[in-house]
Design a protein around this motif. Structure first.
Motif, PDB file in Angstrom:
ATOM      1  N   ARG A 181     -14.585  -4.103   0.723  1.00 46.20           N
ATOM      2  CA  ARG A 181     -14.681  -4.433   2.156  1.00 46.20           C
ATOM      3  C   ARG A 181     -14.830  -5.928   2.397  1.00 46.20           C
ATOM      4  O   ARG A 181     -14.208  -6.492   3.305  1.00 46.20           O
ATOM      5  CB  ARG A 181     -15.895  -3.726   2.765  1.00 46.20           C
ATOM      6  CG  ARG A 181     -15.742  -2.235   2.902  1.00 46.20           C
ATOM      7  CD  ARG A 181     -15.030  -1.864   4.170  1.00 46.20           C
ATOM      8  NE  ARG A 181     -15.036  -0.423   4.367  1.00 46.20           N
ATOM      9  CZ  ARG A 181     -14.458   0.180   5.386  1.00 46.20           C
ATOM     10  NH1 ARG A 181     -13.830  -0.522   6.300  1.00 46.20           N
ATOM     11  NH2 ARG A 181     -14.489   1.492   5.500  1.00 46.20           N
ATOM     12  N   SER A 222      -7.533   2.755  -3.619  1.00 50.63           N
ATOM     13  CA  SER A 222      -6.241   2.851  -2.952  1.00 50.63           C
ATOM     14  C   SER A 222      -5.137   2.762  -3.996  1.00 50.63           C
ATOM     15  O   SER A 222      -5.338   2.227  -5.078  1.00 50.63           O
ATOM     16  CB  SER A 222      -6.065   1.722  -1.928  1.00 50.63           C
ATOM     17  OG  SER A 222      -6.999   1.843  -0.883  1.00 50.63           O
ATOM     18  N   LEU A 281     -11.723  -8.092   2.605  1.00 50.03           N
ATOM     19  CA  LEU A 281     -10.780  -7.873   3.697  1.00 50.03           C
ATOM     20  C   LEU A 281     -11.139  -8.729   4.906  1.00 50.03           C
ATOM     21  O   LEU A 281     -12.324  -8.923   5.193  1.00 50.03           O
ATOM     22  CB  LEU A 281     -10.799  -6.405   4.129  1.00 50.03           C
ATOM     23  CG  LEU A 281     -10.312  -5.363   3.132  1.00 50.03           C
ATOM     24  CD1 LEU A 281     -10.695  -3.970   3.629  1.00 50.03           C
ATOM     25  CD2 LEU A 281      -8.810  -5.476   2.936  1.00 50.03           C
ATOM     26  N   LEU A 312     -10.909   3.168   5.198  1.00 47.71           N
ATOM     27  CA  LEU A 312     -10.682   1.729   5.063  1.00 47.71           C
ATOM     28  C   LEU A 312     -10.032   1.118   6.299  1.00 47.71           C
ATOM     29  O   LEU A 312     -10.102  -0.095   6.503  1.00 47.71           O
ATOM     30  CB  LEU A 312      -9.807   1.444   3.844  1.00 47.71           C
ATOM     31  CG  LEU A 312     -10.491   1.585   2.490  1.00 47.71           C
ATOM     32  CD1 LEU A 312      -9.459   1.529   1.366  1.00 47.71           C
ATOM     33  CD2 LEU A 312     -11.541   0.497   2.287  1.00 47.71           C
ATOM     34  N   LEU A 335      -8.961  -2.754   6.551  1.00 50.02           N
ATOM     35  CA  LEU A 335      -7.616  -2.842   5.996  1.00 50.02           C
ATOM     36  C   LEU A 335      -6.610  -2.725   7.138  1.00 50.02           C
ATOM     37  O   LEU A 335      -6.471  -1.669   7.749  1.00 50.02           O
ATOM     38  CB  LEU A 335      -7.402  -1.728   4.970  1.00 50.02           C
ATOM     39  CG  LEU A 335      -6.103  -1.733   4.169  1.00 50.02           C
ATOM     40  CD1 LEU A 335      -5.935  -3.033   3.390  1.00 50.02           C
ATOM     41  CD2 LEU A 335      -6.065  -0.541   3.218  1.00 50.02           C
ATOM     42  N   VAL A 359     -10.509  -1.260  -3.160  1.00 51.56           N
ATOM     43  CA  VAL A 359     -10.465  -2.149  -1.997  1.00 51.56           C
ATOM     44  C   VAL A 359     -11.902  -2.460  -1.596  1.00 51.56           C
ATOM     45  O   VAL A 359     -12.653  -1.576  -1.162  1.00 51.56           O
ATOM     46  CB  VAL A 359      -9.696  -1.516  -0.827  1.00 51.56           C
ATOM     47  CG1 VAL A 359      -9.743  -2.431   0.392  1.00 51.56           C
ATOM     48  CG2 VAL A 359      -8.248  -1.252  -1.233  1.00 51.56           C
ATOM     49  N   LEU A 414       0.823  -1.199   0.000  1.00 52.46           N
ATOM     50  CA  LEU A 414       0.000   0.000   0.000  1.00 52.46           C
ATOM     51  C   LEU A 414       0.861   1.256   0.000  1.00 52.46           C
ATOM     52  O   LEU A 414       1.811   1.369   0.775  1.00 52.46           O
ATOM     53  CB  LEU A 414      -0.888  -0.016   1.239  1.00 52.46           C
ATOM     54  CG  LEU A 414      -2.036   0.987   1.319  1.00 52.46           C
ATOM     55  CD1 LEU A 414      -3.109   0.664   0.303  1.00 52.46           C
ATOM     56  CD2 LEU A 414      -2.605   0.989   2.733  1.00 52.46           C
TER      57      LEU A 414
END
Length: 199
Positions: A160, A84, A163, A74, A168, A158, A67
């Motif tokens: 959700r 991102s 994840l 996030l 994140l 990204v 990243l």
């Protein structure tokens, strides 16, 4: 992350399976596919990720991503997906075991964004990162930062539900790429991560 980085990425590859892959339509609809975000009209270039996600899931391969910058929301519980900026390399031999090198480059890129530079290559890259309405398809990281390594910067969505716990938590994660077919990429959904990576 426990164990070696290469072992964790190998586990992801094993869990996802070899290409070409097939997925149950219902499963893909409910979990794998990134839904159309409400904000996509303001980030039109990212729509290509939605168009290419089936290709990435079916045919893509896995590499590490680090990243560079992300929407702060996030990092907190929430329901919305956000874009991102990440970097990655298609060179598995150089980075499978050493994703920390990518993380160091990501930190350097973040510093580039907030500092002036006489070097035109770094300056141009800093300007791209600072313009948060400019969604990169795939841009090579300046040689002054990456050396002889083939490293790219790109934007992803990204999602959700991809994840662990919907938040994140790590700057490093597996990314699905297919450079021959698309400059876009997507995070590997955490269902395919080994426990040591998801935890």
């Amino acid at each position: 992350m426990t164990g070696s980085a290469a072992e964790s990425l190998h586990a992801c590859r094993t869990n996802l399976g070899p290409a070409p892959r097939t997925f149950d339509f219902g499963d893909k609809r409910r979990y794998l596919r990134i839904p159309l975000p409400e904000w996509i009209a303001a980030a039109e270039p990212l729509r290509e990720i939605l168009w290419q996600q089936n290709t990435l899931l079916r045919e893509g391969r896995l590499v590490w991503a680090s990243l560079v910058q992300a929407d702060e929301r996030l990092f907190l519980p929430g329901v919305h997906d956000h874009p991102s900026t990440v970097i990655y390399s298609p060179d598995s031999a150089a980075f499978d075991e050493h994703p920390d090198r990518l993380r160091a480059m990501a930190h350097a890129l973040k510093a580039v964004k907030s500092a002036g530079h006489e070097d035109p290559e770094r300056g141009a890259f800093a300007a791209m990162l600072a313009d948060e309405t400019h969604y990169l398809p795939r841009v090579r990281v300046p040689k002054s930062l990456a050396g002889d390594d083939e490293v790219y910067c790109t934007h992803i969505i990204v999602c959700r539900r991809h994840l662990p716990d919907g938040v994140l938590r790590s700057a490093l994660f597996p990314l699905i790429i297919h450079p021959d077919l698309t400059p876009r990429a997507m995070m590997l959904p955490s269902r395919y991560w080994p426990p040591e990576l998801a935890g």
